[in-house]
Write a protein that holds these residues in place. Structure first.
Motif, PDB file in Angstrom:
ATOM      1  N   CYS A 100    -113.904  42.403  51.974  1.00  0.00           N
ATOM      2  CA  CYS A 100    -113.494  41.233  52.596  1.00  0.00           C
ATOM      3  C   CYS A 100    -112.702  41.476  53.771  1.00  0.00           C
ATOM      4  CB  CYS A 100    -112.647  40.656  51.479  1.00  0.00           C
ATOM      5  SG  CYS A 100    -113.580  40.238  50.054  1.00  0.00           S
ATOM      6  N   VAL A 101    -112.022  42.648  53.843  1.00  0.00           N
ATOM      7  CA  VAL A 101    -111.105  42.929  54.731  1.00  0.00           C
ATOM      8  C   VAL A 101    -111.566  42.508  56.322  1.00  0.00           C
ATOM      9  CG1 VAL A 101    -109.527  44.701  56.121  1.00  0.00           C
ATOM     10  CG2 VAL A 101    -110.002  44.755  53.573  1.00  0.00           C
ATOM     11  N   ALA A 137    -100.768  35.603  50.618  1.00  0.00           N
ATOM     12  CA  ALA A 137    -100.517  37.045  49.771  1.00  0.00           C
ATOM     13  C   ALA A 137    -101.725  37.334  48.949  1.00  0.00           C
ATOM     14  CB  ALA A 137     -99.116  36.613  48.985  1.00  0.00           C
ATOM     15  N   ALA A 138    -102.266  36.410  48.464  1.00  0.00           N
ATOM     16  CA  ALA A 138    -103.441  36.627  47.599  1.00  0.00           C
ATOM     17  C   ALA A 138    -104.816  37.181  48.400  1.00  0.00           C
ATOM     18  CB  ALA A 138    -103.902  35.259  46.981  1.00  0.00           C
ATOM     19  N   LEU A 139    -104.902  36.754  49.811  1.00  0.00           N
ATOM     20  CA  LEU A 139    -105.884  37.282  50.637  1.00  0.00           C
ATOM     21  C   LEU A 139    -105.661  38.746  50.891  1.00  0.00           C
ATOM     22  CD1 LEU A 139    -106.348  34.332  53.045  1.00  0.00           C
ATOM     23  CD2 LEU A 139    -108.042  35.203  51.253  1.00  0.00           C
ATOM     24  N   VAL A 140    -104.287  39.173  50.882  1.00  0.00           N
ATOM     25  CA  VAL A 140    -104.101  40.702  50.933  1.00  0.00           C
ATOM     26  C   VAL A 140    -104.451  41.323  49.620  1.00  0.00           C
ATOM     27  CG1 VAL A 140    -102.140  42.344  51.361  1.00  0.00           C
ATOM     28  CG2 VAL A 140    -102.242  40.192  52.677  1.00  0.00           C
ATOM     29  N   ARG A 141    -104.065  40.971  48.707  1.00  0.00           N
ATOM     30  CA  ARG A 141    -104.492  41.190  47.496  1.00  0.00           C
ATOM     31  C   ARG A 141    -106.211  41.332  47.183  1.00  0.00           C
ATOM     32  NH1 ARG A 141    -100.080  38.364  45.856  1.00  0.00           N
ATOM     33  NH2 ARG A 141    -101.385  36.847  44.788  1.00  0.00           N
ATOM     34  N   ALA A 167    -108.560  33.052  46.102  1.00  0.00           N
ATOM     35  CA  ALA A 167    -108.381  33.397  47.238  1.00  0.00           C
ATOM     36  C   ALA A 167    -110.044  33.642  48.127  1.00  0.00           C
ATOM     37  CB  ALA A 167    -107.760  34.787  47.488  1.00  0.00           C
ATOM     38  N   ALA A 168    -110.674  34.518  47.044  1.00  0.00           N
ATOM     39  CA  ALA A 168    -111.995  34.737  47.657  1.00  0.00           C
ATOM     40  C   ALA A 168    -112.819  33.305  48.117  1.00  0.00           C
ATOM     41  CB  ALA A 168    -112.758  35.388  46.711  1.00  0.00           C
TER      42      ALA A 168
END
Length: 213
Positions: A24-25, A12-16, A193-194
């Motif tokens: 990043c996508v 979920a954090a990666l989506v944000r 997440a980064a």
């Protein structure tokens, strides 16, 4: 304080993160899997990170296996009183021997980083940095791996510096300061997440994965 408890929290954090920084996508899509890095905390967790400083992953694992075999209970008092000879037999350098015994003594005296969590990650980090032998990288890795901190960037990590340069199209590896500034400006409050994404990018760069290089 919110913490990463399982893989779904990181996903979920990666989506944000992708919403914060569109650069990043494509890497989030290409560099799967991006596993959540978790380790037990406490004295054992901190010492494992400490003993892994400035050595290869293979060397760190070998040293930890010898150390854990010699001190399976990770009892703070026993480690604080361990002889230099016994610790040297675990392949520890003199500076790390001193750090291990000093940190173990702090835990024996009641130091509990996990118990400080309610006061916030910055408080935990400050208290960790006050321990002998614990620098910013060790403190940040503990916050990230052992406490599940959701906004942590270990900017001194070489792999993250290399991967971040690749992500932003820089010609050279970023410095710790450059990575810290990038993370603060582009990825806050999803810096953890980064960091996980950057480790995945670095893994795939080393493997020569198509689409990443």
């Amino acid at each position: 304080m919110e913490r990463f408890k399982d893989q779904s929290d990181l996903d979920a954090a990666l989506v944000r993160l992708g919403q914060l920084d569109r650069r990043c996508v494509p890497f989030i899509e290409l560099c799967q899997p991006i596993p959540l890095r978790q380790r037990p905390g406490g004295l054992g967790g901190l010492l494992r990170i400490l003993l892994g400083q400035q050595v290869s992953v293979a060397s760190a694992n070998a040293i930890w296996q010898r150390f854990e075999a010699a001190y399976p209970g990770m009892e703070a008092k026993a480690l604080a009183e361990a002889s230099e000879e016994d610790l040297r037999a675990c392949s520890l350098s003199r500076p790390k021997i001193k750090a291990v015994t000093r940190i173990a003594q702090a835990f024996a005296d009641g130091f509990d980083p996990d118990g400080l969590l309610e006061q916030g990650l910055s408080v935990v980090r400050t208290e960790l940095l006050a321990l002998h032998g614990v620098g910013p990288w060790t403190a940040d890795i503990y916050l990230l791996f052992c406490l599940g901190g959701r906004d942590v960037m270990p900017s001194g990590d070489l792999a993250l510096q290399v991967a971040a340069a690749h992500l932003v199209g820089a010609d050279e590896r970023l410095s710790a300061k450059q990575l810290e500034e990038l993370a603060a400006s582009a990825w806050q409050p999803e810096r953890s997440a980064a960091a996980h994404l950057l480790w995945a990018i670095y893994r795939d760069l080393k493997a020569g994965r198509d689409g990443v290089i």
